[in-house]
Design an enzyme around this catalytic site. Sequence first.
Site, mmCIF file in Angstrom:
data_model
loop_
_atom_site.group_PDB
_atom_site.id
_atom_site.type_symbol
_atom_site.label_atom_id
_atom_site.label_comp_id
_atom_site.label_asym_id
_atom_site.label_seq_id
_atom_site.Cartn_x
_atom_site.Cartn_y
_atom_site.Cartn_z
ATOM 1 N N HIS D 53 0.789 -1.161 -0.141
ATOM 2 C CA HIS D 53 -0.083 0.026 0.138
ATOM 3 C C HIS D 53 0.831 1.275 -0.123
ATOM 4 O O HIS D 53 0.495 2.202 -0.595
ATOM 5 C CB HIS D 53 -0.976 -0.036 1.275
ATOM 6 C CG HIS D 53 -2.049 1.055 1.260
ATOM 7 N ND1 HIS D 53 -2.988 1.022 0.676
ATOM 8 C CD2 HIS D 53 -1.928 2.198 2.013
ATOM 9 C CE1 HIS D 53 -3.805 1.962 0.790
ATOM 10 N NE2 HIS D 53 -3.126 3.019 1.635
ATOM 11 N N SER D 98 -8.453 4.527 -3.046
ATOM 12 C CA SER D 98 -9.423 3.456 -2.687
ATOM 13 C C SER D 98 -9.706 3.172 -1.158
ATOM 14 O O SER D 98 -8.774 3.575 -0.499
ATOM 15 C CB SER D 98 -8.705 2.037 -3.228
ATOM 16 O OG SER D 98 -7.603 1.833 -2.586
ATOM 17 N N HIS D 99 -10.531 2.582 -0.843
ATOM 18 C CA HIS D 99 -10.817 2.305 0.531
ATOM 19 C C HIS D 99 -11.678 1.014 0.510
ATOM 20 O O HIS D 99 -12.829 0.835 1.098
ATOM 21 C CB HIS D 99 -11.581 3.267 1.413
ATOM 22 C CG HIS D 99 -10.781 3.735 2.716
ATOM 23 N ND1 HIS D 99 -11.487 3.769 3.741
ATOM 24 C CD2 HIS D 99 -9.534 3.582 2.742
ATOM 25 C CE1 HIS D 99 -10.561 4.021 4.795
ATOM 26 N NE2 HIS D 99 -9.392 3.825 4.402
ATOM 27 N N ASN D 100 -11.143 0.011 -0.287
ATOM 28 C CA ASN D 100 -12.017 -1.268 -0.466
ATOM 29 C C ASN D 100 -12.053 -2.164 0.623
ATOM 30 O O ASN D 100 -13.117 -2.638 0.871
ATOM 31 C CB ASN D 100 -11.171 -2.131 -1.634
ATOM 32 C CG ASN D 100 -11.128 -1.279 -2.953
ATOM 33 O OD1 ASN D 100 -11.875 -0.089 -3.132
ATOM 34 N ND2 ASN D 100 -10.077 -1.542 -3.825
ATOM 35 N N ARG D 120 -8.317 15.014 2.686
ATOM 36 C CA ARG D 120 -7.148 15.565 3.508
ATOM 37 C C ARG D 120 -6.186 15.678 2.324
ATOM 38 O O ARG D 120 -5.190 16.447 2.475
ATOM 39 C CB ARG D 120 -6.879 14.661 4.706
ATOM 40 C CG ARG D 120 -7.676 14.851 5.656
ATOM 41 C CD ARG D 120 -7.265 14.334 7.089
ATOM 42 N NE ARG D 120 -7.335 12.959 6.949
ATOM 43 C CZ ARG D 120 -8.256 12.061 7.158
ATOM 44 N NH1 ARG D 120 -9.401 12.819 7.344
ATOM 45 N NH2 ARG D 120 -8.160 10.845 7.041
ATOM 46 N N GLN D 244 -11.702 1.997 11.884
ATOM 47 C CA GLN D 244 -11.543 3.482 12.028
ATOM 48 C C GLN D 244 -12.830 4.167 11.769
ATOM 49 O O GLN D 244 -13.557 3.689 10.912
ATOM 50 C CB GLN D 244 -10.440 3.928 10.992
ATOM 51 C CG GLN D 244 -9.281 3.440 11.043
ATOM 52 C CD GLN D 244 -8.804 3.440 9.658
ATOM 53 O OE1 GLN D 244 -8.859 4.371 8.790
ATOM 54 N NE2 GLN D 244 -8.085 2.298 9.164
ATOM 55 N N SER D 317 -5.876 6.686 13.117
ATOM 56 C CA SER D 317 -6.893 7.596 13.495
ATOM 57 C C SER D 317 -6.965 8.482 12.534
ATOM 58 O O SER D 317 -5.849 8.874 11.725
ATOM 59 C CB SER D 317 -6.618 8.023 14.974
ATOM 60 O OG SER D 317 -6.530 7.127 15.974
ATOM 61 N N SER D 537 -4.419 -0.401 -5.758
ATOM 62 C CA SER D 537 -4.961 -1.254 -4.675
ATOM 63 C C SER D 537 -4.838 -2.503 -5.239
ATOM 64 O O SER D 537 -5.426 -2.977 -6.134
ATOM 65 C CB SER D 537 -6.413 -0.997 -4.483
ATOM 66 O OG SER D 537 -7.067 -1.923 -3.813
#
Lengths: 229, 79, 79, 740
Positions: D53, D98-100, D120, D244, D317, D537
């Site tokens: 990653h 991606s946040h798969n 961000r 998270q 976090s 990803s």
Amino acid sequence: MKSAVVTFPASNCNRDMFDALEKITGKTPYQIWHQDSEIPDVDLIALPGGFSFGDYLRCGAMAARSPAIKAIALHAERGGNVIGVCNGFQVLTEMGLLPGALMRNSSLKFVCKTVHLQVENTSTNFTNAYTKGQVIDIPIAHHDGNYFADEDTLKILETNGQIPFRYVSKEGNAIASANPNGSQNNIAGIINERGNVLGMMPHPERLIEDAQGGTDGRGFFESIINTLK
Amino acid sequence: MKARIHITLKDGVLDPQGKAIQHALGTLGFSGVEGVRQGKYIEIDLAETDKSNAAETVEKMCKKLLSNMVIENYSITID
Amino acid sequence: MKARIHITLKDGVLDPQGKAIQHALGTLGFSGVEGVRQGKYIEIDLAETDKSNAAETVEKMCKKLLSNMVIENYSITID
Amino acid sequence: MTKINWNNNPEITDDLVKEHGLSVDEHKLMIKILGRKPTLTELGIFSVMWSEHCSYKSSKLHLKTLPTEAPWVIHGPGENAGVIDIGDNQAAIFKMESHNHPSYIEPYQGAATGVGGILRDVFTMGARPIANMNALRFGSPEHPKTRHLLSGVVEGIGGYGNCVGVPTIGGETNFHPSYNGNILVNAMAVGLADQDKIFLSAAAGVGNPVIYVGSKTGRDGIHGATMASAEFTEDNEEKRPTVQVGDPFTEKLLIEACIELMSTDMVVAIQDMGAAGLTSSSVEMASGGGVGFTINLDNVPQREENMTPYEMMLSESQERMLVVLKPDRVGEAEAIFKKWDLDFAVIGEITETGNLTLLFEGKTVADIPTQPLADNSPEYDRPWIKTEIQPTIDAFDIPIPIDFRDTLLKMINSSDLSSREWIWQQYDHQVMADTIQIPGGDAAVVRVHGTNKALAISTDCTPRYCYADPFEGGKQAVAETWRNLTSVGAQPLAITDCLNFGNPERPDIMGQFVGAIEGIREACTVLDYPVISGNVSLYNETNGTGIHPTPAIGGVGLLKDSSKMITIAPKNEGDVIMLIGECTGHLGCSLYLNIIEGREEGAPPPVDLTLERKNGDFVRTQIQKRIITACHDVSDGGLFVTLSEMAMASGHGMEITINNGDIPIHAYGFGEDQARYVISVSPDNVKGIITAARDANVAIKNLGIVQGNTVNIKNTFTITLNELLDAHSTWMPKYMSNKD
Ligand SMILES: Nc1ncnc2c1ncn2[C@@H]1O[C@H](COP(=O)(O)OP(=O)(O)O)[C@@H](O)[C@H]1O
Ligand SMILES: [Mg+2]
């Protein structure tokens, strides 16, 4: 017309409201930070949309306990105009300046779309630039716009003409399928008894130029200007 | 001390969330669900060590912020 | 029967609401608030008359719908 | 030599190294860099920095081949987001990510934090975010988890984006069984900044303070390896990684506070804490600037008790940033963050050592040279095999439908082609009051606030093409965004990519990756449309089955005069409907073949990039001249679907005559040949545009006129607008209201 826009932490339509007021009144509005305890002498205070304090606990609850709130209440008490749009409406009910409460949409989903509103009462400070019965198109964007008040309050609102806007079909009928959030009596906005405080869920400030898809929101600001003439 | 606060909707106030849960339970095949009401449950850790002082403070918190008296009731337990 | 369900965030899971409430209580002048956690409180009226059957059903409801097992815990009381 | 605290430090065994996902060779390299064995904290830092990653170890070699430059590119890949010149000293800044995996585990929070993270990346560069997009892939609608995942993901994206007040203005949504066990949630953010106020992450200035701002650090999302090493920590509390949770309220405050901070001249460098939080941000800032960082972990704002250095460095976090300030400006900066009620702490300073030195309870717990950690990360040339080419399917071998009406209605009532309004109604797509084209068209358009300019944005990828032929599919994904931007009248400028693939250690998957990159490269080159940011990803698979290769592309274009923007809706009765481009009736890999015949096979439509460019440039020019009054590119579902979508959007019917020549009518109507657009022009301009097309050597055909309230394709079918709208709008709401 002199106006001011209040910003709470996580207000997010404050700039939109500011721009609309500036464009339509030709004067730069004042900006009020939620911690200001003194506010300038203006003809209108606008509480904008957004997610003040994240909409945590209850929408508008924490904003309604901000330091600036006392001064806003005083302004209203003296007869000054106050409008609350979307989150601003939620703040006004939490402050007790307007009756009732705004509950979670009956779909439980956030809804952003353009709805039809009927202007029912054109003798208010905020609606005199529209014609009675006119159906206007205005965007909504909220998660908690489901207006609730007890029966007695509703009766008073209905008989006093304190419901200037209702969700309607294209043809102007306040039917269930035209109600985007489950509000009682298809209520989209209410006004206080004295007629100087208005809360509404739809966003007139998003519809003041042709490029935005129409100008049906302008009349609302123009009405306030008319009132002050 | 720990204060536990239950905030529930007053009778007669419509509860869109409760209604939706009831409906969803029905579609999931749960029968015999006669009513669902959803409220909030808040836990507060307090530095206060006196129970009645704590209760008094939390009462004030509820009135001032935590509950909306137009639509909600609250109840407090301290332990 | 009535089932009362408390749904709370697991330890270590961030609770933005609780954090904001804690902060707001501070600004309102309440001191000594060491922590706030917000959860849900659900009341369900059931046609069921047997307590252990009821408990079993509500347990299933929690697992299937009411609580998000990845981040939440639940507890059930029946009366 | 720095003294290392070996107390509470487990022995770094081979097993422990393995549990941290590092190979034997990587372990050796690590020891070589340190000149000694690592501490546990150091092992953790290496493992996340060298994870796929963060290090792009399998993909770097190939990514390097992508074109990243053009005169209008200000910053290409390498920064938090890419930056392009949009004139008047203004810049558009964007990226997709991606946040798969998190979204599969917890759809609401996974998607929400995905939005937060990409925002961000954009505002850390000094930009105000002005638009969000989302590219989503779910499993088959019949799969028991799909409904729950779709509903959670959409709610999460809305919950976050709506609260921070950035409009979510478009995206794409596919369903396919290959995503049953591994959905894709790709979020894109676009921001706006002045070119002379762009902030980078390279730290500088020995002695300058390092500041931590935002939310407190908890044990959220700590690398899975923590689980294995839990026994080494002091307390025995269960240490499984916690999900998270996003806090959009804090993010909104952080946006405002950072923009306020960056409007001053106090900031030397700034970087968001994304994946691998404090580790990656500090290492990147230090190595980028060729300096060292000393961080005192005792000063890190902590949400939980007894956090170890390992946990603090690996915590993910949300809503946190790292800032290097000019000396003597700490007080001023602190006042800004105090005003916005955010945590603010001086946690360290810049040193000349080049090392990341971590102190905890008075002892050094890590001391790593950052340059080799960041730059000498492993790079693999993984073996790959070229994807086998599929045979081209002859349209004559595909049966002609008996009833075209039913066929079309079935197609637009499918999971693939039905309206996505159920999704985008849950997104505030109008906040900021600059949205001038809402979802439902080809590209979303937002005005550049206070100017007459606008940005057009589109995300696209057709995974079934990529699966059949990664090279053509890669080309097609880029070309489709380019076409969508062109269709609203914008000049396409640059792309971001989000490359979602399976396990790169499998040569067939690696072959898909290499093929897609080649396709993207070729398309970007021919279309003058560079890659300025992106994300990879990998390992998107469950039980050994990879997802369809999904190189999602996000394109951004510029409209210098936003009043020239058009939509897919023809305005007036009597307007003439015309087709730009050629129909060959390509049915291989088409939705027609899939939905109607239940077949997923054949070669995808080839993408002739020179033709794309020629046709697109022609269309754009005619839009700019206000000759074309509505435009819709032809993509999924082919010509008949495109015409239906235009009619539905306009509220007017059409009278269409098809001259299909030798091509079977179903192939003509449903084939998915590329480089095509359907346009409307006023009758007065028909002659002119035909001449102009001939001059430009562009194929143009008169199809018919806007009229009545039915779509009537002569000798083929007649369907009323209401029937179309009903079929198109009901699939998703019906599907989603059916709880199981
Ligand atoms: N997840 C989503 N979020 C927001 N808008 C979406 C989403 N999925 C699809 N849309 C919108 O629906 C419309 C149709 O999408 P799509 O068929 O992918 O368009 P195209 O074929 O032109 O690329 C577009 O305007 C797109 O932005
Ligand atoms: Mg398109």
